[in-house]
Design a protein around this motif. Structure first.
Motif, PDB file in Angstrom:
ATOM      1  N   LYS A 102     -31.067  23.451 -14.676  1.00  0.00           N
ATOM      2  CA  LYS A 102     -29.900  23.818 -15.480  1.00  0.00           C
ATOM      3  C   LYS A 102     -29.282  25.114 -14.946  1.00  0.00           C
ATOM      4  O   LYS A 102     -28.064  25.221 -14.808  1.00  0.00           O
ATOM      5  CB  LYS A 102     -30.296  23.983 -16.943  1.00  0.00           C
ATOM      6  CG  LYS A 102     -29.141  24.326 -17.837  1.00  0.00           C
ATOM      7  CD  LYS A 102     -29.586  24.454 -19.278  1.00  0.00           C
ATOM      8  CE  LYS A 102     -28.414  24.882 -20.157  1.00  0.00           C
ATOM      9  NZ  LYS A 102     -28.819  25.122 -21.528  1.00  0.00           N
ATOM     10  N   LEU A 103     -30.136  26.089 -14.622  1.00  0.00           N
ATOM     11  CA  LEU A 103     -29.632  27.338 -14.057  1.00  0.00           C
ATOM     12  C   LEU A 103     -28.941  27.105 -12.716  1.00  0.00           C
ATOM     13  O   LEU A 103     -27.899  27.698 -12.437  1.00  0.00           O
ATOM     14  CB  LEU A 103     -30.771  28.343 -13.887  1.00  0.00           C
ATOM     15  CG  LEU A 103     -31.302  28.971 -15.164  1.00  0.00           C
ATOM     16  CD1 LEU A 103     -32.533  29.820 -14.864  1.00  0.00           C
ATOM     17  CD2 LEU A 103     -30.224  29.799 -15.843  1.00  0.00           C
TER      18      LEU A 103
ATOM     19  N   PRO B 237     -24.503  27.783  -9.011  1.00  0.00           N
ATOM     20  CA  PRO B 237     -24.833  27.116  -7.744  1.00  0.00           C
ATOM     21  C   PRO B 237     -25.062  28.076  -6.572  1.00  0.00           C
ATOM     22  O   PRO B 237     -25.714  27.709  -5.604  1.00  0.00           O
ATOM     23  CB  PRO B 237     -23.634  26.213  -7.482  1.00  0.00           C
ATOM     24  CG  PRO B 237     -22.555  26.695  -8.375  1.00  0.00           C
ATOM     25  CD  PRO B 237     -23.203  27.405  -9.514  1.00  0.00           C
ATOM     26  N   HIS B 238     -24.590  29.301  -6.683  1.00  0.00           N
ATOM     27  CA  HIS B 238     -24.773  30.264  -5.599  1.00  0.00           C
ATOM     28  C   HIS B 238     -26.210  30.789  -5.498  1.00  0.00           C
ATOM     29  O   HIS B 238     -26.545  31.468  -4.530  1.00  0.00           O
ATOM     30  CB  HIS B 238     -23.805  31.437  -5.780  1.00  0.00           C
ATOM     31  CG  HIS B 238     -24.025  32.199  -7.051  1.00  0.00           C
ATOM     32  ND1 HIS B 238     -23.568  31.727  -8.259  1.00  0.00           N
ATOM     33  CD2 HIS B 238     -24.664  33.362  -7.296  1.00  0.00           C
ATOM     34  CE1 HIS B 238     -23.926  32.601  -9.208  1.00  0.00           C
ATOM     35  NE2 HIS B 238     -24.591  33.592  -8.643  1.00  0.00           N
ATOM     36  N   ILE B 239     -27.082  30.494  -6.485  1.00  0.00           N
ATOM     37  CA  ILE B 239     -28.450  31.016  -6.432  1.00  0.00           C
ATOM     38  C   ILE B 239     -29.372  30.191  -5.542  1.00  0.00           C
ATOM     39  O   ILE B 239     -30.504  30.595  -5.297  1.00  0.00           O
ATOM     40  CB  ILE B 239     -29.074  31.166  -7.845  1.00  0.00           C
ATOM     41  CG1 ILE B 239     -29.251  29.804  -8.530  1.00  0.00           C
ATOM     42  CG2 ILE B 239     -28.257  32.112  -8.699  1.00  0.00           C
ATOM     43  CD1 ILE B 239     -30.016  29.875  -9.838  1.00  0.00           C
ATOM     44  N   ILE B 240     -28.904  29.038  -5.081  1.00  0.00           N
ATOM     45  CA  ILE B 240     -29.706  28.222  -4.177  1.00  0.00           C
ATOM     46  C   ILE B 240     -28.962  28.053  -2.856  1.00  0.00           C
ATOM     47  O   ILE B 240     -27.761  28.240  -2.790  1.00  0.00           O
ATOM     48  CB  ILE B 240     -30.040  26.836  -4.792  1.00  0.00           C
ATOM     49  CG1 ILE B 240     -28.768  26.064  -5.139  1.00  0.00           C
ATOM     50  CG2 ILE B 240     -30.910  26.990  -6.024  1.00  0.00           C
ATOM     51  CD1 ILE B 240     -29.013  24.639  -5.545  1.00  0.00           C
TER      52      ILE B 240
END
Length: 50
Positions: free
Chosen positions: A16-17, A22-25
């Motif tokens: 969910k995060l 989406p920039h965290i992966i």
């Protein structure tokens, strides 16, 4: 990827995060994963213990 049903709540929370931020992966989300998440969500909504 493979997940144990013992930690699916954590997997779903992290997913969910990833969807919200989406920039965290550093990789995209596969269509197969999205299908699996929808299937799991439907099972949980029906209180299916699978």
């Amino acid at each position: 990827m493979h997940w144990s049903s013992l930690n699916m709540l954590q997997v779903m929370e992290l997913s969910k995060l990833e969807a919200q931020y989406p920039h965290i992966i550093n990789e995209g989300t596969s269509q197969e994963f999205l299908h699996k998440v929808k299937t799991i969500s439907a099972l949980w909504a029906k209180k299916n213990p699978t």
